[in-house]
Design a protein around this motif. Sequence first.
Motif, PDB file in Angstrom:
ATOM      1  N   PHE A 158      24.292 -19.843 -31.985  1.00 31.33           N
ATOM      2  CA  PHE A 158      24.126 -19.881 -30.528  1.00 31.33           C
ATOM      3  C   PHE A 158      25.070 -18.891 -29.849  1.00 31.33           C
ATOM      4  O   PHE A 158      26.250 -18.785 -30.197  1.00 31.33           O
ATOM      5  N   LEU A 159      24.518 -18.179 -28.860  1.00 36.35           N
ATOM      6  CA  LEU A 159      25.325 -17.306 -28.004  1.00 36.35           C
ATOM      7  C   LEU A 159      25.172 -17.783 -26.569  1.00 36.35           C
ATOM      8  O   LEU A 159      24.065 -17.773 -26.015  1.00 36.35           O
ATOM      9  N   SER A 160      26.257 -18.207 -25.981  1.00 38.27           N
ATOM     10  CA  SER A 160      26.214 -18.797 -24.646  1.00 38.27           C
ATOM     11  C   SER A 160      25.898 -17.767 -23.578  1.00 38.27           C
ATOM     12  O   SER A 160      26.357 -16.600 -23.644  1.00 38.27           O
ATOM     13  N   ALA A 161      25.161 -18.204 -22.571  1.00 42.68           N
ATOM     14  CA  ALA A 161      24.853 -17.333 -21.425  1.00 42.68           C
ATOM     15  C   ALA A 161      26.101 -16.968 -20.656  1.00 42.68           C
ATOM     16  O   ALA A 161      26.108 -16.006 -19.868  1.00 42.68           O
ATOM     17  N   ARG A 162      27.226 -17.665 -20.891  1.00 39.33           N
ATOM     18  CA  ARG A 162      28.472 -17.355 -20.185  1.00 39.33           C
ATOM     19  C   ARG A 162      29.085 -16.026 -20.654  1.00 39.33           C
ATOM     20  O   ARG A 162      30.023 -15.521 -20.036  1.00 39.33           O
ATOM     21  N   ARG A 163      28.559 -15.470 -21.740  1.00 39.07           N
ATOM     22  CA  ARG A 163      29.029 -14.151 -22.160  1.00 39.07           C
ATOM     23  C   ARG A 163      28.593 -13.075 -21.169  1.00 39.07           C
ATOM     24  O   ARG A 163      29.130 -11.962 -21.180  1.00 39.07           O
ATOM     25  N   GLN A 164      27.553 -13.374 -20.395  1.00 32.06           N
ATOM     26  CA  GLN A 164      27.076 -12.521 -19.304  1.00 32.06           C
ATOM     27  C   GLN A 164      26.793 -11.095 -19.777  1.00 32.06           C
ATOM     28  O   GLN A 164      25.911 -10.859 -20.589  1.00 32.06           O
ATOM     29  N   ALA A 165      27.564 -10.141 -19.322  1.00 29.33           N
ATOM     30  CA  ALA A 165      27.257  -8.718 -19.564  1.00 29.33           C
ATOM     31  C   ALA A 165      27.269  -8.352 -21.039  1.00 29.33           C
ATOM     32  O   ALA A 165      26.543  -7.454 -21.482  1.00 29.33           O
ATOM     33  N   SER A 166      28.061  -9.039 -21.838  1.00 28.21           N
ATOM     34  CA  SER A 166      28.151  -8.682 -23.263  1.00 28.21           C
ATOM     35  C   SER A 166      27.125  -9.410 -24.116  1.00 28.21           C
ATOM     36  O   SER A 166      27.093  -9.211 -25.339  1.00 28.21           O
ATOM     37  N   LEU A 167      26.299 -10.244 -23.509  1.00 27.81           N
ATOM     38  CA  LEU A 167      25.400 -11.091 -24.281  1.00 27.81           C
ATOM     39  C   LEU A 167      24.459 -10.285 -25.154  1.00 27.81           C
ATOM     40  O   LEU A 167      24.301 -10.566 -26.346  1.00 27.81           O
ATOM     41  N   ASP A 168      23.813  -9.262 -24.613  1.00 28.38           N
ATOM     42  CA  ASP A 168      22.847  -8.488 -25.385  1.00 28.38           C
ATOM     43  C   ASP A 168      23.516  -7.754 -26.538  1.00 28.38           C
ATOM     44  O   ASP A 168      22.995  -7.716 -27.662  1.00 28.38           O
ATOM     45  N   ALA A 169      24.685  -7.130 -26.272  1.00 27.38           N
ATOM     46  CA  ALA A 169      25.400  -6.410 -27.329  1.00 27.38           C
ATOM     47  C   ALA A 169      25.857  -7.372 -28.419  1.00 27.38           C
ATOM     48  O   ALA A 169      25.761  -7.070 -29.624  1.00 27.38           O
ATOM     49  N   ASP A 170      26.331  -8.547 -28.024  1.00 25.94           N
ATOM     50  CA  ASP A 170      26.777  -9.542 -29.008  1.00 25.94           C
ATOM     51  C   ASP A 170      25.599 -10.025 -29.846  1.00 25.94           C
ATOM     52  O   ASP A 170      25.749 -10.295 -31.040  1.00 25.94           O
ATOM     53  N   ALA A 171      24.431 -10.134 -29.222  1.00 23.18           N
ATOM     54  CA  ALA A 171      23.246 -10.576 -29.950  1.00 23.18           C
ATOM     55  C   ALA A 171      22.885  -9.554 -31.030  1.00 23.18           C
ATOM     56  O   ALA A 171      22.502  -9.940 -32.143  1.00 23.18           O
ATOM     57  N   ARG A 172      23.003  -8.274 -30.720  1.00 22.11           N
ATOM     58  CA  ARG A 172      22.704  -7.254 -31.723  1.00 22.11           C
ATOM     59  C   ARG A 172      23.697  -7.348 -32.876  1.00 22.11           C
ATOM     60  O   ARG A 172      23.317  -7.196 -34.055  1.00 22.11           O
ATOM     61  N   THR A 173      24.947  -7.582 -32.592  1.00 21.17           N
ATOM     62  CA  THR A 173      25.968  -7.705 -33.634  1.00 21.17           C
ATOM     63  C   THR A 173      25.681  -8.888 -34.548  1.00 21.17           C
ATOM     64  O   THR A 173      25.775  -8.793 -35.780  1.00 21.17           O
ATOM     65  N   VAL A 174      25.308 -10.019 -33.944  1.00 22.00           N
ATOM     66  CA  VAL A 174      24.998 -11.219 -34.733  1.00 22.00           C
ATOM     67  C   VAL A 174      23.754 -10.980 -35.592  1.00 22.00           C
ATOM     68  O   VAL A 174      23.695 -11.390 -36.756  1.00 22.00           O
ATOM     69  N   ALA A 175      22.758 -10.288 -35.037  1.00 25.06           N
ATOM     70  CA  ALA A 175      21.536 -10.013 -35.794  1.00 25.06           C
ATOM     71  C   ALA A 175      21.851  -9.194 -37.033  1.00 25.06           C
ATOM     72  O   ALA A 175      21.320  -9.459 -38.128  1.00 25.06           O
TER      73      ALA A 175
END
Length: 282
Positions: free
Chosen positions: A141-158
């Motif tokens: 899970f990646l929380s929506a509270r990451r806000q601006a970094s959410l998309d970049a963090d999602a790519r890293t996790v993928a």
Amino acid sequence: MIRLLREPLLQFMALGAILFWLTALPGKTPEARPERIVVTAARIDNLARSFATVWQRQPTPDELRGLVEDHIRDEVYYREGMALGIDADDIVIRRRIRQKMEFYAEDVAAAEPTDAELEAYLTAHPRNFRVEPTVSFRQVFLSARRQASLDADARTVALALARPGADPAALGDGFLLGADFEGRDRRAVATDFGERFADTVFSVPAGAWQGPFVSPFGLHFVFVRQRSEGGQRPLAEVRDIVARDWASARRVEKLEEFYRTLRARYEVVVEEAPAGAAGPRP
């Protein structure tokens, strides 16, 4: 003479003569024998058992005599009340009699179902006894509270999840309901994550990380371990539940059948309500 007329014995004899004369008049007959009230041994035993249930002891002989006398009092008042018609238009009595009649009908309708009857009921009501499809999955899970970094963090996790030997527990954020979900049906998944997420997790291939998928809380990577398709359960697994539902349905059916049989004995006339009367007109 006055003293003689005041003698109780003479008065008693005179009263007896008058009563004899009245009963001897043409068309007059002696009073009919009173109705019998029989208190059976079974009724006495029932009274004693009821007393013991309430007081947790057997009644004494005096108490039992009192119970019997009270039962006789009830019977006398009941018979006399019915003879006088005081039960008429009493809504409480009418409802109680209806309830007892329905209890009687239920006793008549009571029966043990056969397997064939239960199989037929199961076939006629399949949705009541289905096993719903379920899914077991793990998430990162990646929380929506990451806000601006959410998309970049999602790519890293993928990328991390794509590597052999990746540790999902070391990735993402903590989720209130945890990371592992076992045997959840669609309604439960929709309650926890939303309808859109439920549709997704029940459709993606199993055995590999998928995502990210959006929910009201953020993004989710999902690894579906197992998915069951659900379907109709055999009678052997749900016999008690089917028997209970069958008995309930039979009760309703037999009560209606019993009422219709009784109602057919009457000519029912429903008069039209007077103009201006409250409520709908029949």
